[in-house]
Design an enzyme around this catalytic site. Structure first.
Site, PDB file in Angstrom:
ATOM      1  N   LYS A 116       0.828  -1.214   0.000  1.00 43.07           N
ATOM      2  CA  LYS A 116       0.000   0.000   0.000  1.00 43.07           C
ATOM      3  C   LYS A 116       0.865   1.268   0.000  1.00 43.07           C
ATOM      4  O   LYS A 116       2.076   1.214   0.216  1.00 43.07           O
ATOM      5  CB  LYS A 116      -0.927  -0.041   1.216  1.00 43.07           C
ATOM      6  CG  LYS A 116      -1.925  -1.206   1.179  1.00 43.07           C
ATOM      7  CD  LYS A 116      -2.911  -1.112   2.334  1.00 43.07           C
ATOM      8  CE  LYS A 116      -3.927  -2.227   2.284  1.00 43.07           C
ATOM      9  NZ  LYS A 116      -4.996  -2.057   3.316  1.00 43.07           N
ATOM     10  N   TYR A 131     -12.269  -1.986  -3.946  1.00 41.37           N
ATOM     11  CA  TYR A 131     -12.850  -2.230  -2.616  1.00 41.37           C
ATOM     12  C   TYR A 131     -14.372  -2.073  -2.639  1.00 41.37           C
ATOM     13  O   TYR A 131     -14.968  -1.709  -1.625  1.00 41.37           O
ATOM     14  CB  TYR A 131     -12.241  -1.267  -1.602  1.00 41.37           C
ATOM     15  CG  TYR A 131     -10.849  -1.632  -1.137  1.00 41.37           C
ATOM     16  CD1 TYR A 131     -10.613  -2.797  -0.412  1.00 41.37           C
ATOM     17  CD2 TYR A 131      -9.752  -0.807  -1.389  1.00 41.37           C
ATOM     18  CE1 TYR A 131      -9.340  -3.133   0.053  1.00 41.37           C
ATOM     19  CE2 TYR A 131      -8.472  -1.122  -0.932  1.00 41.37           C
ATOM     20  CZ  TYR A 131      -8.289  -2.289  -0.213  1.00 41.37           C
ATOM     21  OH  TYR A 131      -7.032  -2.618   0.249  1.00 41.37           O
ATOM     22  N   PHE A 135     -15.827   3.406   6.758  1.00 39.33           N
ATOM     23  CA  PHE A 135     -14.423   3.743   6.481  1.00 39.33           C
ATOM     24  C   PHE A 135     -14.106   3.791   4.979  1.00 39.33           C
ATOM     25  O   PHE A 135     -12.942   3.972   4.599  1.00 39.33           O
ATOM     26  CB  PHE A 135     -13.471   2.760   7.182  1.00 39.33           C
ATOM     27  CG  PHE A 135     -13.710   1.307   6.822  1.00 39.33           C
ATOM     28  CD1 PHE A 135     -13.138   0.742   5.689  1.00 39.33           C
ATOM     29  CD2 PHE A 135     -14.477   0.490   7.640  1.00 39.33           C
ATOM     30  CE1 PHE A 135     -13.343  -0.583   5.357  1.00 39.33           C
ATOM     31  CE2 PHE A 135     -14.689  -0.850   7.318  1.00 39.33           C
ATOM     32  CZ  PHE A 135     -14.117  -1.384   6.170  1.00 39.33           C
ATOM     33  N   ARG A 165      -2.159 -14.514   4.809  1.00 40.66           N
ATOM     34  CA  ARG A 165      -2.806 -13.791   5.902  1.00 40.66           C
ATOM     35  C   ARG A 165      -2.082 -14.039   7.226  1.00 40.66           C
ATOM     36  O   ARG A 165      -1.997 -13.153   8.078  1.00 40.66           O
ATOM     37  CB  ARG A 165      -4.286 -14.154   5.960  1.00 40.66           C
ATOM     38  CG  ARG A 165      -5.022 -13.582   4.738  1.00 40.66           C
ATOM     39  CD  ARG A 165      -6.411 -14.116   4.561  1.00 40.66           C
ATOM     40  NE  ARG A 165      -7.369 -13.554   5.504  1.00 40.66           N
ATOM     41  CZ  ARG A 165      -7.941 -12.360   5.377  1.00 40.66           C
ATOM     42  NH1 ARG A 165      -7.618 -11.585   4.364  1.00 40.66           N
ATOM     43  NH2 ARG A 165      -8.816 -11.931   6.249  1.00 40.66           N
ATOM     44  N   THR A 221      -5.776  -7.478  10.418  1.00 42.80           N
ATOM     45  CA  THR A 221      -6.020  -6.186   9.751  1.00 42.80           C
ATOM     46  C   THR A 221      -5.605  -5.014  10.627  1.00 42.80           C
ATOM     47  O   THR A 221      -4.972  -4.070  10.165  1.00 42.80           O
ATOM     48  CB  THR A 221      -7.526  -6.061   9.408  1.00 42.80           C
ATOM     49  OG1 THR A 221      -7.910  -7.203   8.651  1.00 42.80           O
ATOM     50  CG2 THR A 221      -7.808  -4.807   8.608  1.00 42.80           C
ATOM     51  N   ARG A 244       2.454  -6.700   9.435  1.00 46.10           N
ATOM     52  CA  ARG A 244       1.686  -5.559   9.948  1.00 46.10           C
ATOM     53  C   ARG A 244       2.118  -5.189  11.363  1.00 46.10           C
ATOM     54  O   ARG A 244       2.187  -4.010  11.710  1.00 46.10           O
ATOM     55  CB  ARG A 244       0.197  -5.854   9.877  1.00 46.10           C
ATOM     56  CG  ARG A 244      -0.360  -5.745   8.450  1.00 46.10           C
ATOM     57  CD  ARG A 244      -1.757  -6.285   8.386  1.00 46.10           C
ATOM     58  NE  ARG A 244      -2.428  -5.985   7.129  1.00 46.10           N
ATOM     59  CZ  ARG A 244      -3.507  -6.634   6.708  1.00 46.10           C
ATOM     60  NH1 ARG A 244      -4.023  -7.602   7.435  1.00 46.10           N
ATOM     61  NH2 ARG A 244      -4.070  -6.309   5.566  1.00 46.10           N
ATOM     62  N   ASN A 259      -2.196  -0.034   6.879  1.00 44.21           N
ATOM     63  CA  ASN A 259      -1.696  -1.318   7.389  1.00 44.21           C
ATOM     64  C   ASN A 259      -0.760  -2.040   6.404  1.00 44.21           C
ATOM     65  O   ASN A 259      -0.694  -3.259   6.358  1.00 44.21           O
ATOM     66  CB  ASN A 259      -2.860  -2.209   7.845  1.00 44.21           C
ATOM     67  CG  ASN A 259      -3.794  -2.577   6.711  1.00 44.21           C
ATOM     68  OD1 ASN A 259      -3.626  -2.135   5.587  1.00 44.21           O
ATOM     69  ND2 ASN A 259      -4.781  -3.417   7.006  1.00 44.21           N
ATOM     70  N   HIS A 263      -2.178  -5.431   1.615  1.00 45.13           N
ATOM     71  CA  HIS A 263      -3.465  -6.110   1.458  1.00 45.13           C
ATOM     72  C   HIS A 263      -3.216  -7.549   1.033  1.00 45.13           C
ATOM     73  O   HIS A 263      -2.268  -7.829   0.297  1.00 45.13           O
ATOM     74  CB  HIS A 263      -4.290  -5.408   0.366  1.00 45.13           C
ATOM     75  CG  HIS A 263      -5.461  -6.219  -0.097  1.00 45.13           C
ATOM     76  ND1 HIS A 263      -6.657  -6.250   0.576  1.00 45.13           N
ATOM     77  CD2 HIS A 263      -5.602  -7.069  -1.154  1.00 45.13           C
ATOM     78  CE1 HIS A 263      -7.488  -7.074  -0.048  1.00 45.13           C
ATOM     79  NE2 HIS A 263      -6.878  -7.580  -1.103  1.00 45.13           N
ATOM     80  N   GLU A 316      -9.363 -10.465  -7.768  1.00 48.56           N
ATOM     81  CA  GLU A 316      -8.522  -9.296  -7.488  1.00 48.56           C
ATOM     82  C   GLU A 316      -7.291  -9.267  -8.388  1.00 48.56           C
ATOM     83  O   GLU A 316      -6.858  -8.200  -8.833  1.00 48.56           O
ATOM     84  CB  GLU A 316      -8.119  -9.291  -6.018  1.00 48.56           C
ATOM     85  CG  GLU A 316      -9.297  -9.013  -5.087  1.00 48.56           C
ATOM     86  CD  GLU A 316      -8.932  -9.056  -3.619  1.00 48.56           C
ATOM     87  OE1 GLU A 316      -9.840  -8.887  -2.792  1.00 48.56           O
ATOM     88  OE2 GLU A 316      -7.731  -9.250  -3.282  1.00 48.56           O
TER      89      GLU A 316
HETATM   90  P1  CMP Z   1      -7.460  -4.657   3.494  1.00 48.87           P
HETATM   91  O1  CMP Z   1      -7.007  -6.029   3.836  1.00 48.87           O
HETATM   92  O2  CMP Z   1      -6.782  -3.950   2.400  1.00 48.87           O
HETATM   93  O3  CMP Z   1      -9.022  -4.691   3.185  1.00 48.87           O
HETATM   94  C1  CMP Z   1      -9.900  -3.628   3.453  1.00 48.87           C
HETATM   95  C2  CMP Z   1      -9.218  -2.524   4.203  1.00 48.87           C
HETATM   96  O4  CMP Z   1     -10.089  -1.616   4.840  1.00 48.87           O
HETATM   97  C3  CMP Z   1      -8.420  -3.111   5.345  1.00 48.87           C
HETATM   98  O5  CMP Z   1      -7.296  -3.759   4.820  1.00 48.87           O
HETATM   99  C4  CMP Z   1      -8.148  -1.906   6.202  1.00 48.87           C
HETATM  100  O6  CMP Z   1      -6.984  -1.204   5.824  1.00 48.87           O
HETATM  101  C5  CMP Z   1      -9.369  -1.066   5.918  1.00 48.87           C
HETATM  102  N1  CMP Z   1     -10.235  -1.057   7.091  1.00 48.87           N
HETATM  103  C6  CMP Z   1     -10.926  -2.088   7.586  1.00 48.87           C
HETATM  104  N2  CMP Z   1     -11.611  -1.691   8.680  1.00 48.87           N
HETATM  105  C7  CMP Z   1     -11.332  -0.385   8.845  1.00 48.87           C
HETATM  106  C8  CMP Z   1     -11.731   0.585   9.802  1.00 48.87           C
HETATM  107  N3  CMP Z   1     -12.566   0.261  10.785  1.00 48.87           N
HETATM  108  N4  CMP Z   1     -11.235   1.819   9.665  1.00 48.87           N
HETATM  109  C9  CMP Z   1     -10.392   2.132   8.650  1.00 48.87           C
HETATM  110  N5  CMP Z   1      -9.987   1.246   7.709  1.00 48.87           N
HETATM  111  C10 CMP Z   1     -10.448   0.008   7.827  1.00 48.87           C
END
Ligand code: CMP
Length: 143
Positions: free
Chosen positions: A11, A51, A59, A87, A93, A104, A114, A117, A128
């Site tokens: 990212k 997304y 969010f 994962r 996450t 992470r 984070n 992805h 994807e």
């Molecule tokens: P990712 O695995 O890229 O998939 C969806 C993304 O949304 C996740 O990582 C986070 O970076 C983001 N995300 C998920 N929950 C939240 C949240 N509560 N606030 C902000 N970002 C979020």
């Protein structure tokens, strides 16, 4: 077990922190084979398309603003059990909940920023990967 594909995205925070090399090193050391990779910059719209499943989430705006805030590096990875193993490698996450030694936990600042992805299912891994790469761009790099 059959090989699976997962789509990783290094990212914009990963790129800004100059961690592309380090994160790819950890990914390769864990046995993932890089099938395709590029640096690109998402627009808010293309980030929203990727997304789309989160479109109704509170969010969503923060997520698409962040994902379009600078270059990112989508990478198609292949390995047996790739979805689950990737994962495990990257951790939860929310980095606050990520296990010690995960990418992470080591590098991410927050749930939103984070670092990386990873696809959440084999079906989504293929969907994807196709969002960023044509099938013909997946390199047949087995020796
Ligand atoms: P990712 O695995 O890229 O998939 C969806 C993304 O949304 C996740 O990582 C986070 O970076 C983001 N995300 C998920 N929950 C939240 C949240 N509560 N606030 C902000 N970002 C979020």
């Amino acid at each position: 077990m059959a090989k699976q594909r997962t789509l990783a995205i290094l990212k914009p925070d990963c790129v800004r922190k100059e961690l592309i090399g380090e994160v790819l090193r950890q990914i390769q050391e864990a046995g993932f084979v890089i099938k395709a990779m590029k640096m690109t910059r998402l627009t808010k719209q293309t980030a929203g398309g990727f997304y789309a499943v989160h479109r109704e989430k509170p969010f969503f705006d923060e997520l698409t603003t962040f994902m379009s805030s600078g270059p990112c590096v989508p990478v198609v990875l292949e390995k047996e059990n790739a979805i689950e193993d990737f994962r495990t490698l990257i951790g939860a996450t929310n980095p606050a909940n990520a296990d010690a030694g995960t990418i992470r936990k080591e590098f991410a600042d927050s749930m939103g920023e984070n670092i990386v992805h990873g696809s959440d299912s084999e079906e989504n891994g293929n969907i994807e990967a196709a969002y960023f790469f044509a099938e013909s761009e997946l390199v047949a790099n087995e020796s």
